[in-house]
Motif scaffolding. Structure first.
Motif, mmCIF file in Angstrom:
data_model
loop_
_atom_site.group_PDB
_atom_site.id
_atom_site.type_symbol
_atom_site.label_atom_id
_atom_site.label_comp_id
_atom_site.label_asym_id
_atom_site.label_seq_id
_atom_site.Cartn_x
_atom_site.Cartn_y
_atom_site.Cartn_z
ATOM 1 N N PRO A 204 3.618 17.945 29.117
ATOM 2 C CA PRO A 204 2.972 18.157 27.822
ATOM 3 C C PRO A 204 2.523 16.854 27.184
ATOM 4 O O PRO A 204 1.679 16.865 26.285
ATOM 5 N N PRO B 42 -1.836 15.817 28.196
ATOM 6 C CA PRO B 42 -3.082 16.285 27.576
ATOM 7 C C PRO B 42 -3.268 15.829 26.138
ATOM 8 O O PRO B 42 -4.404 15.770 25.654
ATOM 9 N N VAL B 43 -2.188 15.515 25.428
ATOM 10 C CA VAL B 43 -2.337 15.134 24.017
ATOM 11 C C VAL B 43 -2.828 13.708 23.842
ATOM 12 O O VAL B 43 -3.327 13.352 22.779
ATOM 13 N N CYS B 44 -2.683 12.891 24.857
ATOM 14 C CA CYS B 44 -3.044 11.470 24.724
ATOM 15 C C CYS B 44 -4.545 11.351 24.463
ATOM 16 O O CYS B 44 -5.357 11.833 25.250
ATOM 17 N N PRO B 45 -4.940 10.706 23.359
ATOM 18 C CA PRO B 45 -6.367 10.663 23.026
ATOM 19 C C PRO B 45 -7.159 9.676 23.873
ATOM 20 O O PRO B 45 -8.384 9.740 23.897
ATOM 21 N N GLY C 152 -6.448 8.834 27.243
ATOM 22 C CA GLY C 152 -6.328 8.958 28.691
ATOM 23 C C GLY C 152 -5.379 7.923 29.275
ATOM 24 O O GLY C 152 -5.276 7.784 30.496
ATOM 25 N N ALA D 235 5.125 14.686 21.860
ATOM 26 C CA ALA D 235 4.865 15.844 22.709
ATOM 27 C C ALA D 235 5.838 15.944 23.876
ATOM 28 O O ALA D 235 5.732 16.859 24.680
ATOM 29 N N SER E 133 -9.853 6.145 21.900
ATOM 30 C CA SER E 133 -9.247 7.433 21.581
ATOM 31 C C SER E 133 -10.281 8.533 21.418
ATOM 32 O O SER E 133 -9.935 9.673 21.143
ATOM 33 N N THR F 161 -12.107 9.448 23.905
ATOM 34 C CA THR F 161 -12.510 9.846 25.263
ATOM 35 C C THR F 161 -11.923 11.168 25.728
ATOM 36 O O THR F 161 -12.472 11.806 26.609
ATOM 37 N N GLN F 162 -10.789 11.575 25.195
ATOM 38 C CA GLN F 162 -10.095 12.735 25.778
ATOM 39 C C GLN F 162 -10.280 14.005 24.956
ATOM 40 O O GLN F 162 -9.365 14.817 24.830
ATOM 41 N N THR G 71 -9.022 17.611 25.994
ATOM 42 C CA THR G 71 -7.652 18.128 25.933
ATOM 43 C C THR G 71 -6.919 17.777 24.641
ATOM 44 O O THR G 71 -5.974 18.462 24.292
ATOM 45 N N SER G 72 -7.324 16.718 23.958
ATOM 46 C CA SER G 72 -6.481 16.209 22.882
ATOM 47 C C SER G 72 -7.085 16.460 21.510
ATOM 48 O O SER G 72 -8.209 16.034 21.216
ATOM 49 N N SER H 122 -7.898 13.251 19.791
ATOM 50 C CA SER H 122 -9.181 12.688 20.201
ATOM 51 C C SER H 122 -10.329 13.401 19.494
ATOM 52 O O SER H 122 -11.302 12.773 19.057
ATOM 53 N N LEU I 273 1.827 21.217 18.998
ATOM 54 C CA LEU I 273 3.048 20.716 19.645
ATOM 55 C C LEU I 273 4.102 21.815 19.643
ATOM 56 O O LEU I 273 4.755 22.049 18.639
ATOM 57 N N ARG I 274 4.266 22.493 20.762
ATOM 58 C CA ARG I 274 5.100 23.682 20.718
ATOM 59 C C ARG I 274 6.579 23.381 20.544
ATOM 60 O O ARG I 274 7.349 24.245 20.143
ATOM 61 N N PHE I 275 6.990 22.143 20.835
ATOM 62 C CA PHE I 275 8.417 21.821 20.655
ATOM 63 C C PHE I 275 8.759 21.680 19.186
ATOM 64 O O PHE I 275 9.881 21.907 18.785
ATOM 65 N N HIS J 254 12.834 17.593 15.980
ATOM 66 C CA HIS J 254 12.388 17.451 17.369
ATOM 67 C C HIS J 254 13.547 17.720 18.343
ATOM 68 O O HIS J 254 14.651 17.235 18.125
#
Ligand code: SF4
Ligand code: SF4
Lengths: 243, 325
Positions: free
Chosen positions: A80, A83-86, A88, A115, B76, B78-79, B82-83, B86, B151-153, B315
């Motif tokens: 997990p 994917p959260v890392c903005p 890469g 995460a 930041s 670039t992703q 997924t993010s 970002s 963040l599901r946790f 957390h």
């Protein structure tokens, strides 16, 4: 596909912290730069570590058990944190499943550490980037080392061989055997992260004796004494067995 | 979690900026259909946009204080596949740029008519920019909220209420600011903004209280048993493996008492909702000087609200860091 991982035997770990020390030594001297400490000799020493050995007490006195519990990045198969890392900077390698941080790309936003449910990512307060266990990626492929040396530093250091290293996707590897045969399990399975690292449980070897096994079934009257000597003509043990 | 002031200021400041922009464009849309008096001259929308920009840029600056390596911040973007972080990094500057263009178009009265609606309303460049800005403002609320909600946790955050509340609380503060601004720049819009601010504020109150109630009932999914994989009702950590603390003991614990947490909760319920609602009501009934006070109190209340939002989240990694030894 390959998924490298550690398998840690909680039945064997004695909590000596040798893996912690060797991990820090190897990884602080590597080309990725030091793992900086703050106040190393002061009142509240703190610093970045990839690996920590914790101790838990299970049960209530006097029936307690001490469990030493080494913990580092588990290289989740469905991580997990990636994917959260903005940027890469955090990524999972296709070829061997190791989860890594590219120190040159990380902006130190710490989002990945939020995460990760296992609390294994540590922010380097001096370099201002996120760090975590690399499974000694700079060791295990080093052709200049012998095969014996091409294993993570923690595995090499462990005096009790509580740490195994290998490919958990290869059913015949040492680690797969250990997981299969010794009941290897994953931490916090409730999050579906599928950690690659596994733990082998504490095991107790118990002799199970039933009441009737303590009593000679062929002596119901409990009469002690020497068995009558067989006569010379009667068959001896040598006649019925091969030894 | 440890509430980081950089993030508290980032989320509250851009929330105000987005809300203020939405308020300005709402008024312009109403005026387009002659539901509200049109504003003569450029000053109201142009200066309103300038105020919104100030808040947005303030938030942007605050966000850099959160980064260990701000000089690499460009990476930041670039992703975005997924993010959510970002995505926010992309949407925030796009929104700021749009607000800037919107303000400039109003200031220079650059209003080429691009289309005319059947009813006769002229769609000029500022309307198009405003519509784009509105989409981006909502996209930005979505990104900001989803950074936490995904963040599901962190189960306190993992709910649609997180996104909804970011929209409502940001919107309410923006409309309140718009009301206070209108009291100076366009008195005929003041009641319009104050009325909407009050409505959004009440909706926000419902959403936030719903989140509080939900989080009170949460049962942790992870336990010491699942954390180390041993089945026994009593598992106590004897040592976390070090004494001087680590990133994991600093970033994820706020080290404040439950009592303080409870006080902050009541503080933000009063500061972000009750008091501004009263002041807005007073403003609605003609006392315009209360509107500025309403915004100031509400903004301070939102800082407390955001602090609590972070501190409340528990957390699962904390299970591994229970005993300093
Ligand atoms: S243990 Fe944490 S840091 Fe390591 S791969 Fe899993 S989620 Fe990521
Ligand atoms: S701290 Fe670095 S590795 Fe972690 S999410 Fe941010 S940029 Fe990615």
């Amino acid at each position: 596909m390959t998924q490298l991982a550690l398998v840690i035997d909680l039945n064997v770990c004695v909590g000596c912290q040798a893996c912690v020390t060797n991990c820090k030594e190897w990884n602080t001297s590597g080309e990725a730069g030091p793992m900086v400490d703050q106040n190393p000799y002061g009142k509240d020493p703190t610093g970045t570590f990839f690996n920590r050995v914790q101790t838990f007490e299970v049960g209530e006195f006097p029936n307690t058990e001490t469990v030493h519990f080494p913990k580092s990045c588990l290289h989740c198969e469905d991580p997990p944190c990636v994917p959260v890392c903005p940027t890469g900077a955090s990524y999972k390698r296709q070829e061997d499943g190791i989860v890594l941080v590219d120190y040159d790309k990380c902006i130190g936003c710490k989002y990945c550490s939020w995460a990760c449910p296992y609390g294994v990512r540590e922010f380097d307060e001096a370099q201002k980037i996120m760090k975590k266990c690399t499974l000694c990626v700079d060791r295990i492929y080093d052709a200049k080392m012998t095969a014996e040396e091409r294993r993570p530093a923690c595995v090499r250091a462990c005096p009790t061989s509580a740490r195994l290293f290998g490919d958990i996707h290869d059913p015949e590897s040492e680690v797969s055997h250990a997981i299969r045969e010794a009941g290897g399990y994953q931490l916090m399975p409730e999050w579906g992260t599928s950690p690659a690292n596994h733990y082998l449980p504490r095991r107790k070897t118990r002799l199970r004796i039933r009441e009737d096994e303590l009593e000679r079934a062929d002596n119901p009257l409990k009469i002690d004494g020497q068995l009558p000597k067989p006569g010379k003509a009667e068959p001896s043990l040598d006649d019925v067995t091969s030894w | 979690m440890l509430p980081a002031f950089s993030v508290i200021f980032l989320t509250t400041l851009i929330g105000v900026g987005q809300g203020l922009f939405l308020a300005l464009f709402t008024a312009q849309s109403y005026a387009l259909f002659d539901l509200l008096p049109k504003q003569d001259g450029p000053s109201f929308y142009a200066y309103g946009s300038a105020v919104a920009l100030l808040f947005l840029l303030g938030g942007l600056v605050a966000s850099f204080f959160h980064l260990g390596r701000p000089e690499r911040a460009w990476r930041s973007a670039t992703q975005w596949r997924t993010s959510w972080l970002s995505r926010e990094v992309i949407v925030l500057p796009a929104f700021i740029g749009t607000v800037f263009l919107y303000g400039v178009a109003h200031l220079l009265e650059w209003k080429p008519v691009l289309a005319t609606l059947p009813g006769g309303a002229a769609i000029d460049a500022t309307v198009v920019l405003g519509a784009i800005g509105t989409l981006l403002a909502f996209a930005l609320y979505l990104c900001t909220g989803m950074i936490y909600a995904c963040l599901r946790f962190l189960r306190e955050w993992h709910t649609p209420l997180t996104v909804i509340n970011y929209v409502l609380l940001g919107g309410a503060s923006g409309f309140t600011l718009a009301a206070a601004f209108a009291a100076l720049a366009a008195p005929d819009l003041e009641r319009f903004f104050a009325g909407w601010a009050l409505i959004i504020l009440l909706l926000g109150f419902v959403g936030r209280v719903a989140a509080l109630i939900r989080n009170r009932r949460l049962k942790p999914k992870s336990t010491p048993q699942s954390a180390i994989g041993i089945k026994h009702p009593r598992i106590v950590q004897a040592t976390q493996g070090f004494m001087g603390g680590s990133f994991n003991t600093r970033e994820f614990f706020h080290d404040r008492s439950r009592g303080l947490l409870r006080s902050i909760k009541w503080l933000f319920l009063a500061g972000a909702f009750a008091v501004p609602a009263l002041l807005l009501a007073a403003g609605l009934s003609g006392a315009a000087e209360f509107l500025a006070a309403a915004f100031v109190v509400q903004y301070l209340g939102l800082i407390a609200e955001r602090w609590f939002f972070f501190a409340e989240a528990n957390h699962p990694q904390n299970l591994y860091y229970q005993s300093v030894a």
